[in-house]
Design a protein around this motif. Structure first.
Motif, PDB file in Angstrom:
ATOM      1  N   ARG A 300     -21.612  67.448  13.249  1.00 42.25           N
ATOM      2  CA  ARG A 300     -20.587  67.702  12.670  1.00 42.25           C
ATOM      3  C   ARG A 300     -19.976  68.289  13.769  1.00 42.25           C
ATOM      4  NH1 ARG A 300     -23.923  69.876   8.331  1.00 42.25           N
ATOM      5  NH2 ARG A 300     -22.944  69.432   6.265  1.00 42.25           N
ATOM      6  N   THR A 301     -18.094  68.579  13.493  1.00 41.49           N
ATOM      7  CA  THR A 301     -17.584  69.079  14.801  1.00 41.49           C
ATOM      8  C   THR A 301     -17.133  70.537  14.292  1.00 41.49           C
ATOM      9  OG1 THR A 301     -15.411  68.223  13.793  1.00 41.49           O
ATOM     10  CG2 THR A 301     -16.576  66.885  15.338  1.00 41.49           C
ATOM     11  N   PHE A 302     -16.604  71.503  15.304  1.00 44.21           N
ATOM     12  CA  PHE A 302     -16.291  72.716  15.196  1.00 44.21           C
ATOM     13  C   PHE A 302     -15.029  72.915  15.810  1.00 44.21           C
ATOM     14  CE2 PHE A 302     -20.512  73.045  14.128  1.00 44.21           C
ATOM     15  CZ  PHE A 302     -20.569  74.071  13.132  1.00 44.21           C
ATOM     16  N   GLU A 303     -13.793  73.382  15.227  1.00 44.13           N
ATOM     17  CA  GLU A 303     -12.706  73.612  15.736  1.00 44.13           C
ATOM     18  C   GLU A 303     -12.773  74.753  16.696  1.00 44.13           C
ATOM     19  OE1 GLU A 303      -8.451  73.478  14.061  1.00 44.13           O
ATOM     20  OE2 GLU A 303      -8.788  75.684  13.954  1.00 44.13           O
ATOM     21  N   VAL A 304     -12.558  74.840  17.863  1.00 47.62           N
ATOM     22  CA  VAL A 304     -12.446  75.941  19.144  1.00 47.62           C
ATOM     23  C   VAL A 304     -11.191  76.034  19.885  1.00 47.62           C
ATOM     24  CG1 VAL A 304     -13.368  76.305  21.633  1.00 47.62           C
ATOM     25  CG2 VAL A 304     -14.723  75.106  19.870  1.00 47.62           C
ATOM     26  N   GLU A 305     -10.771  77.382  19.714  1.00 47.31           N
ATOM     27  CA  GLU A 305      -9.524  77.834  20.114  1.00 47.31           C
ATOM     28  C   GLU A 305      -9.717  78.396  21.452  1.00 47.31           C
ATOM     29  OE1 GLU A 305      -7.215  80.349  17.592  1.00 47.31           O
ATOM     30  OE2 GLU A 305      -7.127  78.742  15.862  1.00 47.31           O
ATOM     31  N   ALA A 306      -8.912  78.013  22.494  1.00 46.82           N
ATOM     32  CA  ALA A 306      -8.987  78.676  23.726  1.00 46.82           C
ATOM     33  C   ALA A 306      -7.609  79.293  24.346  1.00 46.82           C
ATOM     34  CB  ALA A 306      -9.857  77.681  24.890  1.00 46.82           C
ATOM     35  N   ARG A 307      -7.735  80.147  25.062  1.00 44.22           N
ATOM     36  CA  ARG A 307      -6.425  80.854  25.462  1.00 44.22           C
ATOM     37  C   ARG A 307      -6.251  80.689  26.878  1.00 44.22           C
ATOM     38  NH1 ARG A 307      -2.874  82.785  21.415  1.00 44.22           N
ATOM     39  NH2 ARG A 307      -4.327  83.200  19.493  1.00 44.22           N
ATOM     40  N   PRO A 308      -5.113  80.327  27.376  1.00 44.28           N
ATOM     41  CA  PRO A 308      -4.917  79.915  28.882  1.00 44.28           C
ATOM     42  C   PRO A 308      -5.123  81.277  29.735  1.00 44.28           C
ATOM     43  CG  PRO A 308      -2.748  79.987  27.855  1.00 44.28           C
ATOM     44  CD  PRO A 308      -3.740  79.992  26.842  1.00 44.28           C
ATOM     45  N   LEU A 309      -5.687  81.301  30.772  1.00 46.54           N
ATOM     46  CA  LEU A 309      -5.692  82.619  31.494  1.00 46.54           C
ATOM     47  C   LEU A 309      -4.766  83.149  32.363  1.00 46.54           C
ATOM     48  CD1 LEU A 309      -9.555  82.080  33.049  1.00 46.54           C
ATOM     49  CD2 LEU A 309      -8.567  83.199  30.944  1.00 46.54           C
ATOM     50  N   GLN A 310      -3.581  82.290  32.381  1.00 46.63           N
ATOM     51  CA  GLN A 310      -2.297  82.351  33.320  1.00 46.63           C
ATOM     52  C   GLN A 310      -1.048  81.646  32.287  1.00 46.63           C
ATOM     53  OE1 GLN A 310      -3.497  80.302  36.978  1.00 46.63           O
ATOM     54  NE2 GLN A 310      -1.435  78.845  36.092  1.00 46.63           N
ATOM     55  N   GLN A 311      -0.008  82.305  32.558  1.00 46.13           N
ATOM     56  CA  GLN A 311       1.092  81.562  31.971  1.00 46.13           C
ATOM     57  C   GLN A 311       1.442  80.388  32.476  1.00 46.13           C
ATOM     58  OE1 GLN A 311       2.652  83.427  29.213  1.00 46.13           O
ATOM     59  NE2 GLN A 311       3.701  81.624  28.966  1.00 46.13           N
ATOM     60  N   ILE A 312       1.593  79.404  31.485  1.00 47.74           N
ATOM     61  CA  ILE A 312       1.769  78.024  32.159  1.00 47.74           C
ATOM     62  C   ILE A 312       3.374  77.798  32.053  1.00 47.74           C
ATOM     63  CG2 ILE A 312       1.032  75.500  31.690  1.00 47.74           C
ATOM     64  CD1 ILE A 312      -1.510  76.466  30.772  1.00 47.74           C
ATOM     65  N   GLU A 313       4.285  77.375  32.657  1.00 47.72           N
ATOM     66  CA  GLU A 313       5.369  77.179  32.631  1.00 47.72           C
ATOM     67  C   GLU A 313       5.736  75.725  32.099  1.00 47.72           C
ATOM     68  OE1 GLU A 313       7.815  79.030  33.403  1.00 47.72           O
ATOM     69  OE2 GLU A 313       6.575  80.700  34.032  1.00 47.72           O
ATOM     70  N   GLN A 314       6.619  75.587  31.298  1.00 42.78           N
ATOM     71  CA  GLN A 314       7.130  74.006  30.698  1.00 42.78           C
ATOM     72  C   GLN A 314       6.119  73.714  29.742  1.00 42.78           C
ATOM     73  OE1 GLN A 314       9.837  73.019  31.308  1.00 42.78           O
ATOM     74  NE2 GLN A 314      10.141  74.663  32.834  1.00 42.78           N
ATOM     75  N   LEU A 315       5.151  74.763  29.159  1.00 42.25           N
ATOM     76  CA  LEU A 315       4.257  74.396  28.138  1.00 42.25           C
ATOM     77  C   LEU A 315       5.025  74.072  26.942  1.00 42.25           C
ATOM     78  CD1 LEU A 315       1.157  73.965  27.847  1.00 42.25           C
ATOM     79  CD2 LEU A 315       1.162  76.202  26.944  1.00 42.25           C
ATOM     80  N   ARG A 316       4.381  73.086  25.885  1.00 45.11           N
ATOM     81  CA  ARG A 316       5.343  72.684  24.873  1.00 45.11           C
ATOM     82  C   ARG A 316       3.918  72.486  23.914  1.00 45.11           C
ATOM     83  NH1 ARG A 316       9.541  74.860  25.550  1.00 45.11           N
ATOM     84  NH2 ARG A 316      10.578  73.663  23.730  1.00 45.11           N
ATOM     85  N   VAL A 317       4.488  72.798  22.499  1.00 43.35           N
ATOM     86  CA  VAL A 317       3.495  72.578  21.477  1.00 43.35           C
ATOM     87  C   VAL A 317       3.143  71.068  21.233  1.00 43.35           C
ATOM     88  CG1 VAL A 317       3.239  72.661  19.024  1.00 43.35           C
ATOM     89  CG2 VAL A 317       4.111  74.640  20.135  1.00 43.35           C
ATOM     90  N   GLY A 318       2.044  70.640  21.202  1.00 41.43           N
ATOM     91  CA  GLY A 318       1.916  69.222  20.846  1.00 41.43           C
ATOM     92  C   GLY A 318       1.251  68.465  22.205  1.00 41.43           C
ATOM     93  N   MET A 319       1.369  69.100  23.308  1.00 41.59           N
ATOM     94  CA  MET A 319       0.907  68.579  24.432  1.00 41.59           C
ATOM     95  C   MET A 319      -0.540  68.312  24.388  1.00 41.59           C
ATOM     96  SD  MET A 319       2.920  70.377  27.471  1.00 41.59           S
ATOM     97  CE  MET A 319       4.852  70.081  28.024  1.00 41.59           C
ATOM     98  N   SER A 320      -0.783  67.019  25.071  1.00 40.69           N
ATOM     99  CA  SER A 320      -2.546  66.888  25.087  1.00 40.69           C
ATOM    100  C   SER A 320      -3.043  67.740  26.162  1.00 40.69           C
ATOM    101  CB  SER A 320      -2.601  65.315  25.182  1.00 40.69           C
ATOM    102  OG  SER A 320      -2.137  64.527  24.065  1.00 40.69           O
ATOM    103  N   ALA A 321      -4.230  67.960  26.058  1.00 37.06           N
ATOM    104  CA  ALA A 321      -5.208  68.723  27.076  1.00 37.06           C
ATOM    105  C   ALA A 321      -6.554  67.682  27.151  1.00 37.06           C
ATOM    106  CB  ALA A 321      -5.495  69.807  26.768  1.00 37.06           C
ATOM    107  N   ILE A 322      -6.834  67.423  28.330  1.00 37.78           N
ATOM    108  CA  ILE A 322      -8.159  66.674  28.476  1.00 37.78           C
ATOM    109  C   ILE A 322      -9.372  67.473  29.139  1.00 37.78           C
ATOM    110  CG2 ILE A 322      -9.377  64.572  29.579  1.00 37.78           C
ATOM    111  CD1 ILE A 322      -6.802  64.056  27.382  1.00 37.78           C
ATOM    112  N   VAL A 323     -10.466  67.435  28.405  1.00 36.79           N
ATOM    113  CA  VAL A 323     -11.534  68.293  29.104  1.00 36.79           C
ATOM    114  C   VAL A 323     -12.730  67.296  29.115  1.00 36.79           C
ATOM    115  CG1 VAL A 323     -13.082  70.218  28.588  1.00 36.79           C
ATOM    116  CG2 VAL A 323     -10.908  70.381  27.734  1.00 36.79           C
TER     117      VAL A 323
END
Length: 328
Positions: A300-323
């Motif tokens: 199964r999969t579990f939804e994980v929420e993570a908060r940025p440790l610093q303010q990210i300029e130009q951040l927009r909703v829907g941007m992809s993040a690769i881990v």
């Protein structure tokens, strides 16, 4: 020279063997496991508690708004009429309460006293009349019927005088305490109705409770807005987070409080630190892998929420993040 010439034909074979061996070695090395998530942010819908026609929308898409800023206004003639009715009812209830508290006017008390004096005089006259008729009856001058009639008139005059006296006392004392309290509470109830309607009226000027950027305008000037219908939506990018769907065999790397790095392709693929803030308590099969010989069970999969440790300029909703993670 002869030795070199003898070795030269086997060099390509050695190279091929080395390449094949390196390929096999690479194939059996642990490969990084890539997760792709996206940026989410807190969204607020701004609506009105009252229905009406949109008068003005004072913001546009992309505008930054602050708490307390006027966003839009509504016109509602029906609400204005209800406010007038409520105010009229309050004035009437207040007047009744004042009347109960102040009691009868001086003229009304004087009139009640005059009625009592008039009834008292009539009772005195009726008593004297009865005494005269009774004396004549004893002398045998008048019949018993006349004496009885005079007595009845005297008693009736006494009751009338007593009633007039009670009315005079009532006028002097004013309303009972219970009546005064009832009138006062009715005035308070009417004031509450006015306050309620005024509260609805004030909500025709709709202000923002939060800061953020206007993302949507759902209604424009002149359109009808139902009660509670969102007219403007704002997104607070100061309250943004990363959402990942992590397979359970990778979940040990995403415990609450753990930190990891994620690359944002939209921001020149820069790497930013995130901290796990929430792990869903219930898994699903959004990303599913069937049972195999290595795991022995469905993943199964579990939804994980993570908060940025610093303010990210130009951040927009829907941007992809690769881990990138190590393969289990």
């Amino acid at each position: 020279m002869r030795k070199f010439s003898a070795v030269l034909p086997i060099l390509p074979l050695v190279a091929i063997i080395a390449w094949v061996g390196y390929s096999f070695w690479q194939a059996y090395q642990p490969q990084p496991y890539t997760l792709q998530g996206q940026i989410e942010a807190q969204q607020y819908n701004i609506s009105s508690k009252v229905a009406g026609r949109i008068d003005q929308v004072l913001v546009r898409k992309g505008d930054q708004v602050e708490p307390g800023q006027l966003i839009f206004s509504i016109t509602s003639p029906e609400l204005d009429a209800k406010l007038e009715q409520a105010k009229a009812g309050q004035q009437a209830a207040t007047a009744m309460a004042e009347q109960a508290e102040n009691g009868a006017r001086a003229q009304e008390i004087a009139a009640a006293k005059d009625q009592w004096q008039k009834a008292l005089a009539a009772a005195n006259l009726a008593e004297k009349t009865y005494q005269r008729v009774d004396n004549l009856y004893k002398d045998g001058v008048v019949a018993e019927q006349k004496r009885d009639e005079a007595y009845t008139q005297w008693q009736a005059a006494r009751y009338t005088e007593n009633a007039a006296s009670q009315m005079y006392q009532l006028a002097k004392e004013g309303a009972r305490d219970e009546t005064k309290r009832a009138a006062s509470e009715q005035a308070r109830a009417a004031a509450g109705v006015v306050a309620e309607v005024e509260a609805f009226t004030s909500d025709t000027l709709v202000k923002s409770w939060h800061s953020g950027e206007v993302s949507q305008l759902l209604l424009q000037s002149g359109e009808l807005a139902p009660t509670g219908f969102p007219v403007v939506s704002i997104i607070d990018m100061q309250d943004a987070w990363l959402v990942l769907h992590v397979r359970e065999d990778q979940l040990s790397q995403f415990q609450k409080g753990q930190q990891f790095s994620a690359n944002l392709p939209a921001l020149d693929n820069q790497s930013y630190k995130f901290e796990v803030a929430h792990v869903a308590v219930m898994g699903d099969f959004a990303t599913w892998r069937a049972t195999d010989s290595r795991t022995g069970f469905d993943l199964r999969t579990f939804e994980v929420e993570a908060r940025p440790l610093q303010q990210i300029e130009q951040l927009r909703v829907g941007m992809s993040a690769i881990v990138e993670l190590e393969q289990p």
